[in-house]
Enzyme design. Structure first.
Site, PDB file in Angstrom:
ATOM      1  N   ARG A  79       0.851  -1.191   0.000  1.00  0.00           N
ATOM      2  CA  ARG A  79       0.000   0.000   0.000  1.00  0.00           C
ATOM      3  C   ARG A  79       0.884   1.238   0.000  1.00  0.00           C
ATOM      4  O   ARG A  79       1.944   1.253   0.656  1.00  0.00           O
ATOM      5  CB  ARG A  79      -0.946  -0.006   1.197  1.00  0.00           C
ATOM      6  CG  ARG A  79      -2.024  -1.088   1.119  1.00  0.00           C
ATOM      7  CD  ARG A  79      -3.043  -0.948   2.224  1.00  0.00           C
ATOM      8  NE  ARG A  79      -4.019  -2.022   2.193  1.00  0.00           N
ATOM      9  CZ  ARG A  79      -5.178  -1.971   1.532  1.00  0.00           C
ATOM     10  NH1 ARG A  79      -5.486  -0.886   0.851  1.00  0.00           N
ATOM     11  NH2 ARG A  79      -6.017  -2.990   1.563  1.00  0.00           N
ATOM     12  N   HIS A 114     -12.343  -2.009  -2.733  1.00  0.00           N
ATOM     13  CA  HIS A 114     -13.385  -1.016  -2.990  1.00  0.00           C
ATOM     14  C   HIS A 114     -13.842  -1.077  -4.445  1.00  0.00           C
ATOM     15  O   HIS A 114     -15.050  -1.007  -4.727  1.00  0.00           O
ATOM     16  CB  HIS A 114     -12.865   0.392  -2.673  1.00  0.00           C
ATOM     17  CG  HIS A 114     -12.948   0.762  -1.225  1.00  0.00           C
ATOM     18  ND1 HIS A 114     -12.304   0.059  -0.238  1.00  0.00           N
ATOM     19  CD2 HIS A 114     -13.600   1.793  -0.601  1.00  0.00           C
ATOM     20  CE1 HIS A 114     -12.560   0.619   0.940  1.00  0.00           C
ATOM     21  NE2 HIS A 114     -13.337   1.662   0.748  1.00  0.00           N
ATOM     22  N   ARG A 160      -9.190   6.222  -3.828  1.00  0.00           N
ATOM     23  CA  ARG A 160      -8.296   5.275  -3.166  1.00  0.00           C
ATOM     24  C   ARG A 160      -6.829   5.641  -3.412  1.00  0.00           C
ATOM     25  O   ARG A 160      -5.986   5.447  -2.545  1.00  0.00           O
ATOM     26  CB  ARG A 160      -8.569   3.853  -3.665  1.00  0.00           C
ATOM     27  CG  ARG A 160     -10.002   3.390  -3.476  1.00  0.00           C
ATOM     28  CD  ARG A 160     -10.404   3.399  -2.032  1.00  0.00           C
ATOM     29  NE  ARG A 160      -9.738   2.342  -1.281  1.00  0.00           N
ATOM     30  CZ  ARG A 160      -9.724   2.267   0.042  1.00  0.00           C
ATOM     31  NH1 ARG A 160     -10.318   3.208   0.760  1.00  0.00           N
ATOM     32  NH2 ARG A 160      -9.108   1.266   0.653  1.00  0.00           N
ATOM     33  N   HIS A 166      -4.217   2.690  -2.267  1.00  0.00           N
ATOM     34  CA  HIS A 166      -3.915   1.803  -3.393  1.00  0.00           C
ATOM     35  C   HIS A 166      -3.071   2.518  -4.428  1.00  0.00           C
ATOM     36  O   HIS A 166      -3.130   3.749  -4.564  1.00  0.00           O
ATOM     37  CB  HIS A 166      -5.202   1.315  -4.067  1.00  0.00           C
ATOM     38  CG  HIS A 166      -5.995   0.339  -3.257  1.00  0.00           C
ATOM     39  ND1 HIS A 166      -5.523  -0.909  -2.929  1.00  0.00           N
ATOM     40  CD2 HIS A 166      -7.222   0.427  -2.698  1.00  0.00           C
ATOM     41  CE1 HIS A 166      -6.432  -1.544  -2.204  1.00  0.00           C
ATOM     42  NE2 HIS A 166      -7.466  -0.752  -2.048  1.00  0.00           N
TER      43      HIS A 166
END
Length: 345
Positions: A79, A114, A160, A166
């Site tokens: 991440r 997501h 995101r 991400h």
């Protein structure tokens, strides 16, 4: 790979520095794209509009979330919020990016849950809405549901990246996987199965994931690597939430599968299954369900991780019972009592 991840940080840095006034918008969009919102908001709204579509949203959400969990165990994926520190890529010139309270998720990052889960679960809503619009319009308006679906998911993906949850390639992978899953599973959703089917499905989700998890551990894979990195590089400890632990989604999905079976074979559901709720009754069901959601959130979560998993399982077992059986039965019963008796001829 380093250059790809570095390019992803550049995209995040550009979004944060060039569009800071959109921060609240991105945070709101990432909330709307959270898989929990599928169960808590999109599922009830779809169910009260059309029973078949609502159950399709529910099934696709729990199955795609389970597949996303397993995919992350095999694909790993850093991440951005920890990679910028851990890699040393920016040791000489640190990236001008910052974290948010929703940045510090503890699971691996690839593919984006997501994008994948929400994209798959919203597919039957998009298909149903497109069909309704096509019946009433033959102009370009029939493309609006598809356009809205694509625009929303693109916004979720950008949000995101913005919050450092991400990298762009993880978002792209989630978008593609979600669309494919939605396309494949929508016409194959199981409806009206025996209650044993739901119980066995819940058991299969639990045992299947547990078997894969412990098999990977026996092969020497460190299944807690992402938790350690998230804990190490998250700016504030309170930003680390138990809801992002891997088995949180598993307890949610298995509980939801069992709860749906209990709900669809309950006496309350049998009384309202063939009843046609009016628009006001549908709105009343939705408002009442959202009120109960507020009550569940007010209860909070146990501080111990094992108790949290049990509580999460029970909460999502109860939720489909409330949405599909208890609340519609209550609203329908109250409406029947208030209706004036029919005049005899």
């Amino acid at each position: 790979m380093e250059s790809t991840l570095g390019a992803g940080i550049v995209v995040a840095e550009t979004l944060q520095r060039q569009l800071p006034w959109l921060e609240d918008v991105w945070l709101w969009v990432t909330f709307l794209g959270d898989p929990k919102c599928i169960f808590f908001f999109y599922f009830p709204m779809a169910y009260y509009a059309c029973r078949h579509v609502g159950i399709s949203v529910f099934w696709i959400a729990l199955l795609s979330e389970w597949l996303n969990l397993i995919s992350k165990w095999f694909l790993f994926g850093d991440r951005p919020f920890w990679w910028v520190h851990e890699s040393g890529y920016y040791s000489e010139a640190p990236a001008q990016v910052h974290q948010f309270p929703v940045s510090c998720e503890t699971g691996p990052g690839s593919p984006s849950g997501h994008c994948m889960i929400t994209g798959a679960a919203l597919w039957p809503i998009m298909i149903a809405t497109s069909g309704q619009v096509a019946k009433r319009s033959r102009s370009w308006m029939k493309l609006m549901p598809s356009l809205a679906y694509s625009t929303f998911l693109l916004a979720v993906g950008l949000s995101r990246i913005f919050i450092l949850a991400h990298f762009p390639h993880q978002v792209l992978g989630g978008l593609i996987a979600g669309a494919l899953l939605g396309w494949f599973m929508t016409p194959r959703v199981p409806i009206d199965r025996p209650v044993s089917f739901y119980g066995l499905t819940a058991l299969a989700l639990l045992l299947g994931a547990s078997l894969i998890y412990w098999s990977l551990i026996s092969l020497g894979v460190d299944m807690t690597w992402s938790i350690h990195l998230a804990s190490k590089w998250c700016e504030r400890p309170e930003w680390l939430h138990m809801e992002t632990r891997p088995f949180a989604s598993l307890s949610r999905d298995s509980g939801a599968a069992l709860g749906l079976g209990i709900a669809l074979h309950s006496p309350w559901y049998a009384q309202v299954r063939r009843a046609r709720l009016g628009i006001l009754q549908q709105a009343a069901c939705l408002l009442l369900v959202l009120g109960l959601l507020g009550l569940l959130n007010w209860l909070g979560n146990p501080p111990q991780l094992s108790l949290f998993y049990i509580f999460n399982f029970l909460k999502f077992t109860l939720w489909p019972c409330l949405v599909t059986a208890l609340v519609p039965w209550l609203v329908h019963s109250l409406g029947a009592q208030e209706a004036p008796p029919a005049k005899s001829k």
